[in-house]
Write a protein that holds these residues in place. Structure first.
Motif, PDB file in Angstrom:
ATOM      1  N   GLN A  41       1.616  -1.215   0.203  1.00 31.81           N
ATOM      2  CA  GLN A  41       0.483  -0.164   0.048  1.00 31.81           C
ATOM      3  C   GLN A  41       1.395   0.857   0.075  1.00 31.81           C
ATOM      4  N   ASP A  42       0.279   2.509  -0.661  1.00 29.26           N
ATOM      5  CA  ASP A  42       1.080   3.277  -0.799  1.00 29.26           C
ATOM      6  C   ASP A  42       0.538   4.662  -0.016  1.00 29.26           C
ATOM      7  N   TRP A  43       0.890   5.435   0.678  1.00 27.98           N
ATOM      8  CA  TRP A  43       0.832   6.619   2.038  1.00 27.98           C
ATOM      9  C   TRP A  43       0.004   7.696   0.962  1.00 27.98           C
ATOM     10  N   ASP A  44      -1.207   8.019   1.822  1.00 27.16           N
ATOM     11  CA  ASP A  44      -1.499   9.297   0.799  1.00 27.16           C
ATOM     12  C   ASP A  44      -1.085  10.550   1.815  1.00 27.16           C
ATOM     13  N   ARG A  45      -0.846  11.485   1.338  1.00 27.62           N
ATOM     14  CA  ARG A  45       0.332  12.338   1.821  1.00 27.62           C
ATOM     15  C   ARG A  45      -1.111  13.476   2.420  1.00 27.62           C
ATOM     16  N   ASP A  46      -1.941  13.385   1.344  1.00 23.98           N
ATOM     17  CA  ASP A  46      -3.506  14.634   1.529  1.00 23.98           C
ATOM     18  C   ASP A  46      -4.452  13.826   2.618  1.00 23.98           C
ATOM     19  N   LYS A  47      -4.972  12.358   2.838  1.00 27.50           N
ATOM     20  CA  LYS A  47      -5.529  11.831   3.300  1.00 27.50           C
ATOM     21  C   LYS A  47      -5.079  11.595   4.523  1.00 27.50           C
ATOM     22  N   GLU A  48      -3.738  11.106   4.651  1.00 27.84           N
ATOM     23  CA  GLU A  48      -3.354  10.731   5.940  1.00 27.84           C
ATOM     24  C   GLU A  48      -3.855   9.308   5.868  1.00 27.84           C
ATOM     25  N   VAL A  49      -3.888   8.765   5.158  1.00 24.69           N
ATOM     26  CA  VAL A  49      -4.041   7.187   4.949  1.00 24.69           C
ATOM     27  C   VAL A  49      -3.203   6.625   4.471  1.00 24.69           C
ATOM     28  N   TYR A  50      -3.401   4.572   4.447  1.00 27.05           N
ATOM     29  CA  TYR A  50      -2.889   4.316   3.545  1.00 27.05           C
ATOM     30  C   TYR A  50      -3.887   4.078   2.072  1.00 27.05           C
TER      31      TYR A  50
END
Length: 97
Positions: A41-50
């Motif tokens: 899984q990649d980290w979504d910096r905007d949403k702060e979730v994987y």
């Protein structure tokens, strides 16, 4: 330097954040050319979730005792993963007949 297959990973840290988190791996072939499929899984910096689970097939070549990635194929979605599985199963079943 990566000298062992067990040490090969898609986990990646950036600024103290695990931006790519490995969820599993299966070694498909070993030797001077090694093939591994990873689930991650990649980290979504905007949403702060994987984000959603992803899959990648990577080929490594061992030279001078060190594994180096030579190629990769990213499976872009669950639908693409299912289509790949269906194609392989169809071909395998056809060969059995």
């Amino acid at each position: 330097m990566t000298e062992k297959i067990d040490d090969l990973t898609v986990t990646y840290m950036e600024d103290g954040i695990e931006t790519s988190k490995e969820l599993g791996k299966v070694v498909l072939s070993k030797g001077s050319w090694t093939t591994i499929i990873f689930r991650y899984q990649d980290w979504d910096r905007d949403k702060e979730v994987y984000g959603p689970e992803r899959y990648t097939i990577r080929r490594y070549q061992k030279r001078h005792g060190e594994y180096r990635q030579q190629s990769k194929f990213n499976i872009s979605s669950r639908a693409q993963a299912e289509a790949l599985i269906a194609a392989l199963q169809g071909w395998l079943e056809a060969n059995e007949a």
